[in-house]
Scaffold this active site. Structure first.
Site, PDB file in Angstrom:
ATOM      1  N   LYS A  79       0.710  -1.229   0.040  1.00  0.00           N
ATOM      2  CA  LYS A  79       0.018  -0.129  -0.102  1.00  0.00           C
ATOM      3  C   LYS A  79       0.794   1.419   0.073  1.00  0.00           C
ATOM      4  O   LYS A  79       1.989   1.365   0.660  1.00  0.00           O
ATOM      5  CB  LYS A  79      -0.989  -0.155   1.109  1.00  0.00           C
ATOM      6  N   SER A 154      -9.742   2.033   3.142  1.00  0.00           N
ATOM      7  CA  SER A 154      -8.752   2.730   2.088  1.00  0.00           C
ATOM      8  C   SER A 154      -7.859   1.676   1.298  1.00  0.00           C
ATOM      9  O   SER A 154      -7.176   2.229   0.269  1.00  0.00           O
ATOM     10  CB  SER A 154      -8.028   3.847   2.753  1.00  0.00           C
ATOM     11  N   SER A 178     -10.097  -0.609   7.098  1.00  0.00           N
ATOM     12  CA  SER A 178      -9.513  -0.320   5.703  1.00  0.00           C
ATOM     13  C   SER A 178      -8.597  -1.548   5.016  1.00  0.00           C
ATOM     14  O   SER A 178      -8.503  -1.591   4.076  1.00  0.00           O
ATOM     15  CB  SER A 178      -8.405   0.938   5.794  1.00  0.00           C
TER      16      SER A 178
END
Length: 485
Positions: A79, A154, A178
């Protein structure tokens, strides 16, 4: 048969038996990205040259018989809020469009020590603020199961990349759901470890008391493999916990006879889609058939979790994001008007609307005259939410319910309604507030879209969480389903 059909343990054995090479795995991953990522948009930065060089080095290591790490030769995505030395890290924000970190996050170091191959950096909501991945400054990620739907956020890029067969596993971060919510939407396994189990050093902070790094994988066994590699104490992280790290793989026995499961009535009540509720109840029947016992309980302060979370997370975000000032790194918009104008112009140009919204909310909650009424009260409610879980865990081994109240929604359908968007995390947020572990695993489909089952455990009891998830997985085939891109 695609190499993406194999579990990490199977690939591990094939590599050691010289049936495949690290370079082959890397080329398979890069080929898949070239084929589908134009539609999915999971990657923000690819490191093709670095990945190929790392794979060649591992092949040489394999030929010499040198010791090999737990994730040897396996291509992974990271990420884009986890810093990687020399590899652009943007947090999906224009503010960090040109940011090249000069050090690696601890988890990036651990992946390298485990001999994984980093393919690139994955798309996300800007600074991890969002639940749909539509807040990325570089464009939304699309759900591989339906390109007109969101992948969740996210860590939407991480979940979508695994679901689309672009990487063999990915790392994400979980502040209020997330990792788990996008795992649910994309039909993959997403694990949020206990707060402090995995180092946050090198994770760009959103809400420091809530953030936690964890894996997104195709199977529970894969998740145990990755967790084994990244968990552990880190002196560079002041919140890192000094606890013994068990052998997570040995916990996957399949035996859950007499396991006691708590099912909160608040997790199956108003707001939870009927098809999601029925899918979760069917999953509980599978666990019951395996010898587990489940009973309905109450977590009475659940209804306050969303308000509590957004006050605390936004307050911490407003403090953490103060370092982005246009002076030290990132976007600098200097029109010669002085220091205050430099701050104002750089932040106005660099931050997106959701980030600005949360900074404003957090700054207000921390301001003089409002601190006691909002921030301090939210901290007290957080304690009550933690106590709810503590009380339930005196009698039960795990808490189970849906990961999200609905399946993935259409792109653009909630962008003008932030409050509705925030409510998508209502079932995941309490776990972060309590600092305990939870995993989302595929448990079926509703109208063709994946549904996630959330299994919540006691702090530092990831072994039980993974054992229950693995037992369920072994008696169903939902995790074997793949989107057709």
């Amino acid at each position: 048969m695609s190499l993406f059909q194999y579990r990490l343990s199977e690939l591990h054995n094939m590599l050691h038996a010289a049936q495949i090479s690290a370079s082959e795995l890397t080329e398979e991953s890069l080929s898949a990205i070239a084929r589908v990522d134009g539609d999915v948009h999971a990657f923000l930065t690819l490191d093709e040259e670095g990945a190929r060089a790392a794979a060649r080095g591992l092949d040489d290591k394999l030929a010499t018989g040198a010791a090999r790490g737990l994730l040897f030769g396996l291509p992974a995505g990271i990420k884009d809020n986890i810093v990687t030395k020399g590899l652009r890290t943007t947090c999906a924000s224009r503010f960090l469009d040109n940011y090249q970190p000069i050090y690696d996050a601890t988890v990036a170091v651990k992946l390298r020590q485990a001999d994984a191959v980093t393919i690139g950096k994955l798309n996300m909501d800007e600074f991890a603020m969002g639940g749909s991945n539509e807040n990325s400054a570089y464009g939304a990620v699309r759900n591989p199961w339906d390109l007109e739907r969101v992948p969740g956020g996210s860590s939407g890029g991480s979940a979508a990349a695994v679901a689309a067969g672009e990487v063999f596993f990915a790392l994400g971060s979980d502040t209020g759901g997330s990792i788990r919510q996008p795992a649910s939407y994309c039909g993959v396994v997403g694990l949020k470890p206990t707060y402090g189990l995995v180092s946050r050093y090198g994770l760009v902070a959103f809400a420091s008391s809530l953030d936690q790094i964890g894996p997104l994988t195709r199977t529970v066994e894969d998740s145990a493999y990755v967790l084994q590699a990244i968990a552990g104490y880190d002196a560079q992280d002041s919140t890192s916990a000094k606890v013994d790290i068990p052998d997570y793989l040995s916990a996957l026995t399949g035996d859950i006879k007499d396991l006691r499961i708590a099912v909160p009535k608040e997790y199956l009540g108003e707001g939870v889609d009927a098809s999601v509720r029925e899918t979760v109840l069917a999953a509980l029947k599978v666990l019951e058939d395996l010898g587990a016992i489940w009973e309905e309980v109450s977590l009475p302060h659940t209804e306050y979790a969303v308000a509590t979370y957004y006050l605390l997370a936004s307050s911490e975000a407003s403090s953490n994001l103060a370092r982005f000032d246009g002076v030290r790194y990132g976007v600098r918009v200097d029109d010669g008007g002085g220091l205050v104008d430099l701050y104002h112009n750089s932040r106005s140009r660099g931050f997106g609307p959701e980030v600005k919204r949360r900074i404003m909310l957090g700054t207000y909650a921390l301001s003089s005259g409002y601190y006691d009424a909002y921030y301090l009260k939210a901290q007290k409610v957080r304690t009550l939410i933690k106590q709810d879980f503590d009380e339930v865990f005196k009698k039960y081994d795990v808490v189970i319910g849906p990961t999200a109240p609905t399946t993935a929604f259409k792109l653009g359908s909630q962008t003008e309604d932030p409050l509705t968007m925030y409510l998508n995390d209502i079932l995941t947020i309490p776990v972060n507030l309590a600092g305990i572990p939870a995993v989302s695993i595929p448990c079926g489909f509703a109208e063709g879209m994946p549904v996630g089952l959330q299994i919540i455990g006691k702090e530092f009891d990831e072994s039980t969480v993974l054992r229950v998830a693995h037992a369920y997985e072994q008696h169903t085939d939902h995790h074997k389903q793949r989107p057709q891109l």
